[in-house]
Design an enzyme around this catalytic site. Structure first.
Site, short mmCIF file in Angstrom:
data_model
loop_
_atom_site.label_atom_id
_atom_site.label_comp_id
_atom_site.label_asym_id
_atom_site.label_seq_id
_atom_site.Cartn_x
_atom_site.Cartn_y
_atom_site.Cartn_z
N ASN A 47 2.54 1.43 4.01
CA ASN A 47 2.88 0.19 4.73
C ASN A 47 2.69 0.33 6.25
OD1 ASN A 47 5.84 -2.00 5.07
ND2 ASN A 47 3.71 -2.57 4.94
N ASP B 203 -7.37 4.38 0.55
CA ASP B 203 -6.39 4.97 1.46
C ASP B 203 -7.13 5.46 2.70
OD1 ASP B 203 -4.66 6.69 2.79
OD2 ASP B 203 -3.72 7.41 0.95
N CYS C 92 -0.89 0.94 7.35
CA CYS C 92 -2.33 0.70 7.60
C CYS C 92 -2.81 -0.57 6.88
CB CYS C 92 -3.18 1.88 7.19
SG CYS C 92 -2.81 3.41 8.08
N ARG C 93 -3.02 -0.45 5.56
CA ARG C 93 -3.68 -1.55 4.83
C ARG C 93 -2.80 -2.78 4.65
NH1 ARG C 93 -5.17 2.16 -0.15
NH2 ARG C 93 -3.21 3.10 0.59
N SER C 94 -1.56 -2.58 4.16
CA SER C 94 -0.77 -3.77 3.82
C SER C 94 -0.30 -4.59 5.04
CB SER C 94 0.40 -3.44 2.88
OG SER C 94 1.28 -2.50 3.45
N CYS D 40 0.87 -1.18 0.00
CA CYS D 40 0.00 0.00 0.00
C CYS D 40 0.90 1.23 0.00
CB CYS D 40 -0.95 -0.01 1.19
SG CYS D 40 -0.15 0.02 2.80
P1 4NP Z 1 -1.50 2.90 4.02
O1 4NP Z 1 -2.05 4.31 4.56
O2 4NP Z 1 -1.06 3.16 2.58
O3 4NP Z 1 -2.68 2.00 4.09
O4 4NP Z 1 -0.36 2.51 4.94
C1 4NP Z 1 -1.32 5.47 4.44
C2 4NP Z 1 -0.32 5.75 5.37
C3 4NP Z 1 0.39 6.94 5.25
C4 4NP Z 1 0.11 7.83 4.24
C5 4NP Z 1 -0.88 7.53 3.30
C6 4NP Z 1 -1.59 6.35 3.41
N1 4NP Z 1 0.82 9.06 4.14
O5 4NP Z 1 0.51 9.88 3.27
O6 4NP Z 1 1.75 9.31 4.94
#
Ligand code: 4NP
Length: 131
Positions: free
Chosen positions: A15, A128, A17-19, A12
């Site tokens: 890395n 996201d 939250c989702r992944s 994701c």
């Molecule tokens: P993830 O969520 O892709 O599911 O880990 C996010 C975590 C951080 C950010 C965006 C999405 N960020 O912009 O920092």
């Protein structure tokens, strides 16, 4: 008989939250099926911004509530991952277009969107969640 392990990488944007959740759930399914010797499961980020961090507190809460003792830390995807992993799953369309751009020509990894497996077609994007 030794069979080659199948290697799955969940990806994701951050890395955190989702992944990590996808990794933990996939790993736990592998364990429940008694197939830990057959699969390698990991996760990575498109961006290096959160490198070395534990998952976001909200993701950790979800993991804990569901009984996953997740130990991983964020890392960005590397060229080597495109050599190593058989299946690389992205969460949304942006992840998929980034992964397709990053993928070296020599890579045999299959790039797949996770939500195309088991979710209704109109809900196949794992959005996201950060903001
Ligand atoms: P993830 O969520 O892709 O599911 O880990 C996010 C975590 C951080 C950010 C965006 C999405 N960020 O912009 O920092």
């Amino acid at each position: 008989m030794t069979t080659e392990k199948k290697k799955v990488l969940m990806v994701c944007l951050g890395n955190i939250c989702r992944s990590p959740i996808a990794e933990a759930v996939f790993q736990s399914s592998v364990e429940k099926m008694g197939k830990t010797n057959d699969w390698v499961v990991d996760s990575a980020a498109i961006i290096g911004y959160h490198t070395g961090n534990r998952p976001d507190e909200r993701a950790l809460n979800v993991l804990r509530r569901r009984g996953h003792d997740y130990k991983g830390r964020a890392r960005p995807i590397s060229d080597n991952d495109f050599k190593t992993f058989d299946y690389i799953f992205g969460m949304d369309k942006e992840n998929m277009s980034d992964l397709n751009e990053m993928k070296p020509e020599s890579s045999k990894s299959k790039l797949l969107m996770l939500g195309n497996y088991g979710l209704p077609k109109h809900e196949n994007i794992i959005e996201d969640p950060y903001y």
